[in-house]
Design an enzyme around this catalytic site. Structure first.
Site, mmCIF file in Angstrom:
data_model
loop_
_atom_site.group_PDB
_atom_site.id
_atom_site.type_symbol
_atom_site.label_atom_id
_atom_site.label_comp_id
_atom_site.label_asym_id
_atom_site.label_seq_id
_atom_site.Cartn_x
_atom_site.Cartn_y
_atom_site.Cartn_z
ATOM 1 N N ARG A 50 29.977 -23.312 19.002
ATOM 2 C CA ARG A 50 28.727 -24.088 19.034
ATOM 3 C C ARG A 50 27.818 -23.601 20.173
ATOM 4 N NH1 ARG A 50 28.359 -28.170 22.576
ATOM 5 N NH2 ARG A 50 26.952 -29.415 21.275
ATOM 6 N N PRO A 57 50.969 -25.399 26.692
ATOM 7 C CA PRO A 57 50.883 -26.510 27.638
ATOM 8 C C PRO A 57 50.953 -26.012 29.077
ATOM 9 C CG PRO A 57 52.727 -26.821 26.105
ATOM 10 C CD PRO A 57 52.156 -25.477 25.845
ATOM 11 N N ASP A 101 24.517 -31.354 26.729
ATOM 12 C CA ASP A 101 25.873 -31.850 26.462
ATOM 13 C C ASP A 101 26.469 -32.483 27.715
ATOM 14 O OD1 ASP A 101 26.169 -31.023 23.878
ATOM 15 O OD2 ASP A 101 27.140 -29.137 24.368
ATOM 16 N N GLU A 151 59.234 -23.529 20.915
ATOM 17 C CA GLU A 151 59.074 -23.680 22.378
ATOM 18 C C GLU A 151 58.090 -22.660 22.918
ATOM 19 O OE1 GLU A 151 61.021 -26.619 21.598
ATOM 20 O OE2 GLU A 151 60.466 -26.361 23.688
HETATM 21 C C1 LIG Z 1 54.321 -23.843 21.010
HETATM 22 O O1 LIG Z 1 52.919 -23.804 21.080
HETATM 23 C C2 LIG Z 1 52.299 -24.877 21.696
HETATM 24 C C3 LIG Z 1 52.956 -26.099 21.848
HETATM 25 C C4 LIG Z 1 52.280 -27.150 22.478
HETATM 26 C C5 LIG Z 1 50.971 -26.977 22.941
HETATM 27 N N1 LIG Z 1 50.162 -27.908 23.608
HETATM 28 C C6 LIG Z 1 48.986 -27.395 23.941
HETATM 29 C C7 LIG Z 1 47.917 -28.129 24.693
HETATM 30 O O2 LIG Z 1 46.915 -27.475 25.072
HETATM 31 O O3 LIG Z 1 48.108 -29.338 24.901
HETATM 32 S S1 LIG Z 1 48.773 -25.789 23.474
HETATM 33 C C8 LIG Z 1 50.367 -25.724 22.762
HETATM 34 C C9 LIG Z 1 51.003 -24.664 22.149
#
Ligand SMILES: COc1ccc2nc(C(=O)O)sc2c1
Length: 241
Positions: A156, A87, A171, A114
């Site tokens: 793709r 994230p 696209d 986490e």
């Molecule tokens: C712990 O690994 C994670 C947890 C949440 C997460 N959320 C992502 C996203 O791109 O929204 S990648 C990702 C990897």
């Protein structure tokens, strides 16, 4: 040679869809080779431990570095890009996908808990490019869904994987704009008619109409994309929309 994708995860069964449909055919045709690997294969304790408490305290658990380093040494060809979904990553976009599709392949490290001890990405950067990326502004439970999304977006774009090359070039996001509406038979359906220009056979008018619809939709739904367009992307006809 085939475009090679390897994924390391503690939920290998989650990535089974990679073998289906579009990807399945491309794999059968030797265009794409997919490997899915269970991280626990590289643990050395009876409980096959992959996580531990975070230094500095805080909620949840962090993935231990050593199993990851062993897995990547076994799976990642030298110089191959390592993609770590997180994230906290840079945005994954169509442009990023196109860039990666031009490389020989990718290795994905799927985090859970986490996340992964930061030293894994730091250490991996000594052996090739590392990209920490997010697929959007929401948080998932782990990286596996993000890997499914990114593998689909990248593969793709590999020549031959999608039969109709034009559909790839047209696209949404390919020209920085959203695709406009599409229609097929019947011309009149439950009191709703297909825009007459599309039945006119006037291809110049159809192209103009489609461009106008694309701009209108982009302005309405993604004004950020419009703002990001390069100065010369919009012609005089576009400004009239
Ligand atoms: C712990 O690994 C994670 C947890 C949440 C997460 N959320 C992502 C996203 O791109 O929204 S990648 C990702 C990897």
């Amino acid at each position: 040679t085939a475009y090679r994708v390897d994924v390391v995860t503690i939920f290998p069964e989650y990535l089974a869809p990679l073998r289906q449909s579009l990807l399945g055919k491309a794999a059968e045709r030797g265009l794409v080779a997919i490997g899915v690997h269970d991280l626990r294969q590289w643990t050395d304790d009876v409980h096959r431990t992959v996580d531990d408490a975070p230094y500095g305290g805080g909620p949840g658990m962090v993935m231990r570095p050593e199993p990851w380093a062993r897995a990547l040494e076994a799976v990642r060809p030298s110089g191959t890009r390592l993609v770590v979904p997180t994230p906290a990553g840079r945005p994954f976009t169509q442009a990023v996908a196109a860039g990666w599709a031009a490389e020989p392949g990718l290795v994905f490290a799927c985090g859970r808990y986490e996340g992964i001890d930061q030293r894994v990405a730091d250490w991996a950067a000594q052996h090739g490019p590392v990209s920490e990326v997010s697929i959007g502004d929401y948080v998932l439970a782990g990286g596996e869904s993000a890997v499914l999304v990114m593998v689909e977006a990248v593969t793709r774009l590999i020549p031959g994987v999608v039969g109709n090359r034009e559909s790839v070039e047209y696209d949404s996001h390919a020209d920085g704009l959203l695709e406009g509406p599409s229609y097929t038979r019947p011309a009149s359906w439950r009191g709703l008619d297909v825009p007459p220009v599309l039945l006119s056979g006037d291809h110049a008018a159809i192209a103009r109409w489609r461009r106008a619809e694309s701009l209108r939709r982009t302005a309405a739904r993604r004004p950020d994309l419009l703002a990001a367009l390069p100065e010369d992307a919009l012609g005089p006809a576009d400004r009239a929309v």
